[in-house]
Design a protein around this motif. Structure first.
Motif, PDB file in Angstrom:
ATOM      1  N   ASP A 106      -0.151   5.318  -5.127  1.00 42.22           N
ATOM      2  CA  ASP A 106       0.680   4.166  -5.549  1.00 42.22           C
ATOM      3  C   ASP A 106       1.756   3.825  -4.525  1.00 42.22           C
ATOM      4  N   GLU A 141       1.827   1.584  -2.174  1.00 43.14           N
ATOM      5  CA  GLU A 141       2.028   0.157  -1.953  1.00 43.14           C
ATOM      6  C   GLU A 141       2.930  -0.484  -3.003  1.00 43.14           C
ATOM      7  N   THR A 142       3.017   0.133  -4.185  1.00 43.73           N
ATOM      8  CA  THR A 142       3.848  -0.427  -5.255  1.00 43.73           C
ATOM      9  C   THR A 142       5.165   0.327  -5.410  1.00 43.73           C
ATOM     10  N   TYR A 196      10.316   0.108  -1.695  1.00 44.53           N
ATOM     11  CA  TYR A 196      10.141   0.254  -0.254  1.00 44.53           C
ATOM     12  C   TYR A 196      11.353   0.871   0.424  1.00 44.53           C
ATOM     13  N   ASN A 242       6.808   4.209   6.010  1.00 46.14           N
ATOM     14  CA  ASN A 242       5.894   3.891   7.112  1.00 46.14           C
ATOM     15  C   ASN A 242       5.328   5.162   7.739  1.00 46.14           C
ATOM     16  N   PHE A 298       1.918   6.653   6.303  1.00 45.73           N
ATOM     17  CA  PHE A 298       0.671   6.113   6.844  1.00 45.73           C
ATOM     18  C   PHE A 298       0.397   6.691   8.236  1.00 45.73           C
ATOM     19  N   TRP A 354      -6.259   4.252   8.434  1.00 41.22           N
ATOM     20  CA  TRP A 354      -4.887   4.536   8.034  1.00 41.22           C
ATOM     21  C   TRP A 354      -3.880   3.837   8.942  1.00 41.22           C
ATOM     22  N   ARG A 414      -3.769   0.177   8.020  1.00 37.73           N
ATOM     23  CA  ARG A 414      -3.046   0.038   6.753  1.00 37.73           C
ATOM     24  C   ARG A 414      -1.547   0.188   6.967  1.00 37.73           C
ATOM     25  N   ASP A 461      -0.143  -2.994   8.553  1.00 37.72           N
ATOM     26  CA  ASP A 461      -0.029  -4.029   7.521  1.00 37.72           C
ATOM     27  C   ASP A 461       1.123  -3.737   6.569  1.00 37.72           C
ATOM     28  N   PHE A 462       1.284  -2.455   6.205  1.00 38.94           N
ATOM     29  CA  PHE A 462       2.338  -2.057   5.279  1.00 38.94           C
ATOM     30  C   PHE A 462       3.714  -2.325   5.884  1.00 38.94           C
ATOM     31  N   GLY A 491       4.250  -6.079   6.481  1.00 44.84           N
ATOM     32  CA  GLY A 491       4.356  -6.751   5.187  1.00 44.84           C
ATOM     33  C   GLY A 491       5.740  -6.635   4.582  1.00 44.84           C
ATOM     34  N   HIS A 492       6.510  -5.636   5.045  1.00 42.98           N
ATOM     35  CA  HIS A 492       7.893  -5.464   4.599  1.00 42.98           C
ATOM     36  C   HIS A 492       8.884  -5.844   5.704  1.00 42.98           C
TER      37      HIS A 492
END
Length: 274
Positions: free
Chosen positions: A182, A184-185, A188, A193, A196, A215, A218, A221-222, A225-226
């Motif tokens: 979980d 990603e949810t 943050y 970071n 990953f 990984w 991902r 992107d993670f 994305g923030h």
């Protein structure tokens, strides 16, 4: 992605007060580096690896975006920050052994942070993997059982790395799965970071290069994305190292998708050009 990569290299260079001439010398022309930083040219993996090494980006030495308190004493926590950020692991280990530091620990959270840093210092000083694993286990023993904090996730990933090196792959995989549960949810924080990145590094150490690339991508992107740049240089470096190793080993199984990724990222066909 080209602009993103160039911007990260520029940001890292400027943070080290290094000129373009100093970074490029013996690696590429200054004009090429300028084009890379402006997003006008995509370096191949070999070039990116050389630039990362000149910038002293390491697969192993990483600094937390923000460190965790090991007590209420401001001076202790500031010194911890300094030693960690400068990668002075012997001094960090010696500092953590001081009675005054041990006396300052009051809460479960501080105990968790203390054993986490103790394990990190011992790991870098190569004091024995079993001993390092014991410290990370003590750190996790102080974690809240109902909440996966950032520190708990980092502790799980660190223990997973040690167990990978001990050859305890099943245990490592289980810890990795728990650490990313979980994520990603989760609320943050930039230190997430690292989770990953460590997942990719564990797979790299295990020679699972398809999982490494997954990984890392991902993680990119993670972070982006923030709106975070933290750890992106390390993530790109690990991806470049993955491309390099796969090419050196002439790996073809299940490589078509990764070849496409590497071609798009590094502007080349890695299995032909390395």
């Amino acid at each position: 992605m080209t602009i993103k990569l160039g911007g990260i290299l520029k940001q890292t260079r400027q943070a080290q007060h290094m000129t373009q001439k100093q970074l490029a010398e013996g690696i590429c022309s200054q004009s090429m580096l300028s084009a890379i930083e402006k997003g006008q040219y995509t370096p191949n993996a070999n070039l990116l690896i050389a630039l990362c090494r000149r910038l002293k980006i390491s697969l192993d030495d990483i600094s937390l975006s923000s460190n965790f308190a090991i007590g209420r004493t401001r001076d202790f926590n500031q010194k911890l920050d300094r030693l960690c950020n400068q990668h002075q692991y012997q001094k960090l280990f010696d500092f953590l052994q001081k009675p005054s530091v041990l006396d300052a620990i009051e809460t479960d959270g501080q105990t968790q942070a203390y054993y986490y840093y103790l394990g990190v210092s011992k790991w870098h000083l190569q004091q024995g993997l079993q001993d390092v694993a014991a410290d990370f286990q003590l750190s996790l023993a102080s974690a809240q059982p109902t909440h996966l904090s950032v520190l708990t996730r980092l502790g799980m990933m660190s223990l997973a790395m040690v167990r990978t090196q001990l050859g305890q792959l099943r245990s490592s995989e289980k810890l990795l799965a728990q650490a990313v549960s979980d994520i990603e949810t989760a609320e943050y924080e930039e230190n997430l970071n690292i989770v990953f990145y460590l997942a990719g590094l564990i797979c790299f150490e295990s020679e699972h290069y398809a999982k490494t690339a997954n990984w890392v991508l991902r993680g990119i992107d993670f972070a982006t994305g923030h709106d975070s740049h933290y750890m992106l240089a390390n993530l790109y470096y690990l991806l470049a190292r993955t491309a390099e190793v796969e090419a050196q080993l002439d790996i073809h199984d299940d490589a078509q998708e990764r070849a496409k990724i590497f071609t798009e990222l590094f502007h080349e066909k890695p299995y032909e050009n390395f």
